[in-house]
Design an enzyme around this catalytic site. Structure first.
Site, PDB file in Angstrom:
ATOM      1  CB  CYS A   1      -0.913   0.011   1.229  1.00  0.00           C
ATOM      2  SG  CYS A   1      -0.025   0.079   2.797  1.00  0.00           S
TER       3      CYS A   1
ATOM      4  CB  CYS B   1       4.293  -0.605   1.960  1.00  0.00           C
ATOM      5  SG  CYS B   1       3.256  -1.737   2.914  1.00  0.00           S
TER       6      CYS B   1
ATOM      7  CG  ASP C   1      -2.133  11.579 -30.638  1.00  0.00           C
ATOM      8  OD1 ASP C   1      -1.519  12.585 -31.011  1.00  0.00           O
ATOM      9  OD2 ASP C   1      -2.064  10.476 -31.209  1.00  0.00           O
TER      10      ASP C   1
ATOM     11  CG  ASP D   1      -3.082   6.140 -31.510  1.00  0.00           C
ATOM     12  OD1 ASP D   1      -2.538   7.258 -31.398  1.00  0.00           O
ATOM     13  OD2 ASP D   1      -3.360   5.629 -32.604  1.00  0.00           O
TER      14      ASP D   1
ATOM     15  CG  ASP E   1       0.150   9.711 -28.008  1.00  0.00           C
ATOM     16  OD1 ASP E   1       0.502  10.904 -28.064  1.00  0.00           O
ATOM     17  OD2 ASP E   1      -0.490   9.148 -28.900  1.00  0.00           O
TER      18      ASP E   1
END
Length: 712
Positions: free
Chosen positions: A24, A27, A433, A608, A612
């Protein structure tokens, strides 16, 4: 251990370790804080998804063994980082949780089989003493071993935490289970009224469900850096001083080496073109759909595909310093910063351990001081530990995430990260994009007559150029030109029915024009009039509706693209976006996302291309289309499995609904503990009833999670 240090030119060094046991944000904070205090350590970053701890050292003389020893004292074993070992570790943890969950489920069902006849005594149907004793021993024979085995993930985590002088969330769970089993054995041996073997194993079963859900969702949030680097060629063709070609591993290439790259191969490292005229497909790097023409003396970036003839290049960087590796580092950094997201459950759990320990201890000591015998005082303390067990708290978020993820999957959205839904609900700015997201991502022929298309088609079918392929698609199947010769960066020529023809740039075909050849091709037979073929990247039909829906929800929209200014402006005007930027490199996109975040914006990035990937990793939340490059999909939090952009709006609606359900679950869990804990302290709730109440609270939060709904 010094062999695992990566020495840098400035005298500093880096060390990557594989850390196990971190679960978590607490931690992460503990590990980074303690390691950063060690002498010689300059920076520390833990990636919770991969377990990779990246440590920057002031010099190569720092002893890595001291760092590993410090982590071991904290309760987090560490070894030198190896991607294969990290994968094995994740698989081992997953199998271990599945096995523990199966054993707990088996134990809960079969222990209940022997407990139900004892429970019947609550309705004045008492069993005989001998029969009760037999049922209790049978319940112990099934429930106790299953509880011990299924509880090992909690017991080991609690032990590591206590060895480090700290108490995590697993400590009270472990204490509650162990004391429940101890009291149950005591009651069974002394022929007491109640035993709670079924309660102990049922408690672990429900807790393991939450832990398994968290493991599955977190495992899907792994970094995309490995996928990016996999796009590099494993070896390269190097030309020595005698002109002899030889294949060498990518890591052995040094600046100044002479390289040969054949058609269809990727550029192995950043290099300067020495001989030949290159036509490079940079779509993975820049998102631009049109190949780039590169002349001698210009830079060719690693990862680009050579679509023309044989090239001779001079390496200008090592593989770890190339453009592709730089993008991979940006993605890794983004994944690490994203893993620092603090869930509401972690914040609540930070208060849980000391409060519950104090309440249970006060119940035992107070009851004994007020005249209760130690056995009764201990039963009340155990009831406090069980009734306040964070099962409802642990399921509050995973249950909502699973329901929301399932509903989004049916709508065509794959959710890869549990925390992604929480971040998606917070976004107030969306960055798109252009190529492949707002547009179809491939050039389409526009405004040409069928007669012209039919004439140019035989040459177009012989070329691999994207615009030539668009002509071939428009024409359909048919004959191919003869004696075809492709001229890099110019076009293709050949014989059609015995007549010489050319298809390509205006200067190549011989057309009297000064227009830019980036969105056009020219075709003509030798000695005849030339005709112009125009192309455009078609905007998706639902792009404008998606932008309008986002704006209606108070979300601002922007376009960041690596494509040309004219193409980006046209797309922005079509979909109704006023803010846009064109010609951006991957680092510039990531920097733009960072600036928006620094201004307090919660950014959703939709992209995509490989260019990016870094921006996707840096954004507050990220979405990639299903047609995107695998590296971009892995860098994103959500993937659109269908083509519709409107599902982005639905995903935001579902995420916001999920956030409301999660907050309601937290509110219920808090109210439940405020009522149940005092009842257990006063003796109104025994461990059996406490287990039922705890199970009931878990059922309530699960049913509330089913109320998650999306946009209409």
């Amino acid at each position: 251990m010094s062999a695992f240090l990566r020495r840098q030119e400035d005298g500093r060094a880096r060390l990557d370790l594989l850390v196990t046991g971190a679960r978590c944000a607490g931690c992460i904070s503990k590990i980074e804080r303690e390691v950063s205090r060690l002498p010689g350590v300059e920076s520390v970053r833990l990636n919770l998804s991969t377990g990779r701890l990246a440590i920057g050292l002031a010099s190569a003389s720092v002893d890595p063994g001291r760092i590993i020893s410090a982590l071991d004292r904290l309760g987090y074993p560490a070894t030198p980082f190896d991607p294969g070992a990290a994968m094995v570790q994740r698989d081992r943890e997953g199998r271990r949780l599945i096995l523990a969950l199966a054993v707990a489920g088996f134990g809960a069902m079969n222990a209940m089989m022997f407990s139900v006849p004892i429970w019947a005594g609550l309705f004045d149907q008492e069993l005989g003493p001998a029969t009760r004793s037999m049922m209790m021993w049978m319940s112990a024979a099934v429930g106790a071993p299953c509880a011990i085995f299924a509880g090992m993930p909690f017991f080991q985590s609690a032990w590591r935490s206590l060895r480090a002088g700290r108490a995590n969330m697993d400590v009270p769970i472990s204490v509650g289970v162990i004391l429940t089993l101890a009291i149950s054995f005591s009651e069974t041996i002394l022929n007491g009224r109640d035993a709670y073997f079924d309660a102990a194993v049922s408690l672990l079963f429900l807790l393991l469900i939450g832990r398994w859900l968290d493991h599955v969702l977190r495992a899907k949030a792994r970094s995309a850096a490995g996928d990016l680097l996999a796009l590099q060629a494993p070896a390269a063709c190097v030309v020595d001083a005698r002109g002899v070609e030889r294949s060498v591993p990518l890591g052995d290439i040094r600046p100044g080496d002479l390289l040969r790259v054949r058609p269809g191969d990727r550029i192995p490292v950043d290099a300067t073109l020495e001989q030949g005229e290159a036509l490079l497909d940079n779509s993975l790097l820049t998102g631009e759909s049109v190949p780039e023409r590169v002349r001698p003396g210009q830079l060719c970036r690693a990862g680009a595909v050579n679509t023309a003839g044989l090239l001779t290049l001079r390496a200008s960087a090592r593989s770890e310093d190339s453009t592709l590796a730089a993008i991979a580092r940006l993605v890794e950094a983004g994944a690490q910063s994203r893993s620092r997201y603090v869930r509401l459950a972690d914040r609540a759990a930070a208060l849980y351990v000391p409060v519950v320990h104090a309440a249970a201890l006060a119940t035992f000591a107070g009851g004994w001081a007020l005249g209760l015998d130690p056995r009764e005082a201990l039963i009340r303390a155990v009831a406090v530990l069980i009734v306040t067990c964070p099962c409802a708290l642990g399921l509050a978020v995973p249950a909502v995430q699973v329901v929301a993820s399932a509903r989004l999957f049916r709508r065509g959205v794959l959710v890869k990260s549990g925390a992604a839904l929480e971040r998606l609900a917070e976004i107030d700015h969306v960055v798109f994009d252009k190529t492949g997201v707002l547009t179809e991502g491939r050039p389409a022929l526009v405004g040409a007559s069928q007669a012209v298309i039919a004439m140019a088609a035989p040459l177009a079918r012989a070329s691999g150029h994207p615009m030539a392929r668009a002509v071939a698609r428009a024409a359909g199947d048919g004959p191919v030109a003869a004696d075809v010769v492709e001229h890099a960066g110019l076009g293709v020529e050949g014989l059609i029915d015995g007549r010489r023809a050319r298809l390509g740039r205006a200067v190549f075909v011989g057309a009297p024009t000064l227009r830019s050849g980036e969105t056009e091709l020219w075709f003509g037979f030798e000695g005849e009039t030339k005709v112009r073929l125009q192309f455009s990247d078609i905007v998706r039909p639902d792009a404008a509706a998606t932008i309008a829906a986002l704006t209606a929800r108070g979300i601002t929209v922007e376009i960041l693209s690596g494509d040309q200014v004219g193409a980006v402006r046209a797309a922005a005007d079509t979909v109704g976006v006023a803010a846009w930027r064109a010609g951006l490199m991957p680092q510039e996109k990531a920097e733009a996302i960072d600036r928006l975040a620094a201004d307090g914006r919660k950014v959703l990035m939709v992209g995509d291309g490989l260019n990016d990937a870094a921006a996707l990793a840096r954004a507050h939340a990220a979405i990639a289309p299903g047609s995107a490059l695998e590296a971009s999909q892995n860098a994103a939090d959500l993937v659109l499995t269908r083509g519709a952009l409107t599902t982005i709006v639905e995903a935001i609606d579902v995420a916001r609904s999920a956030r409301r359900r999660a907050l309601e679950n937290f509110g219920f869990a808090a109210l439940y503990n405020l009522v149940a804990a005092p009842a257990a302290m006063l003796g109104l709730v025994n461990p059996f009833v406490a287990a039922l109440a705890m199970s009931g609270s878990s059922l309530v939060v699960t049913l509330n999670a089913l109320r998650v709904r999306g946009g209409r």
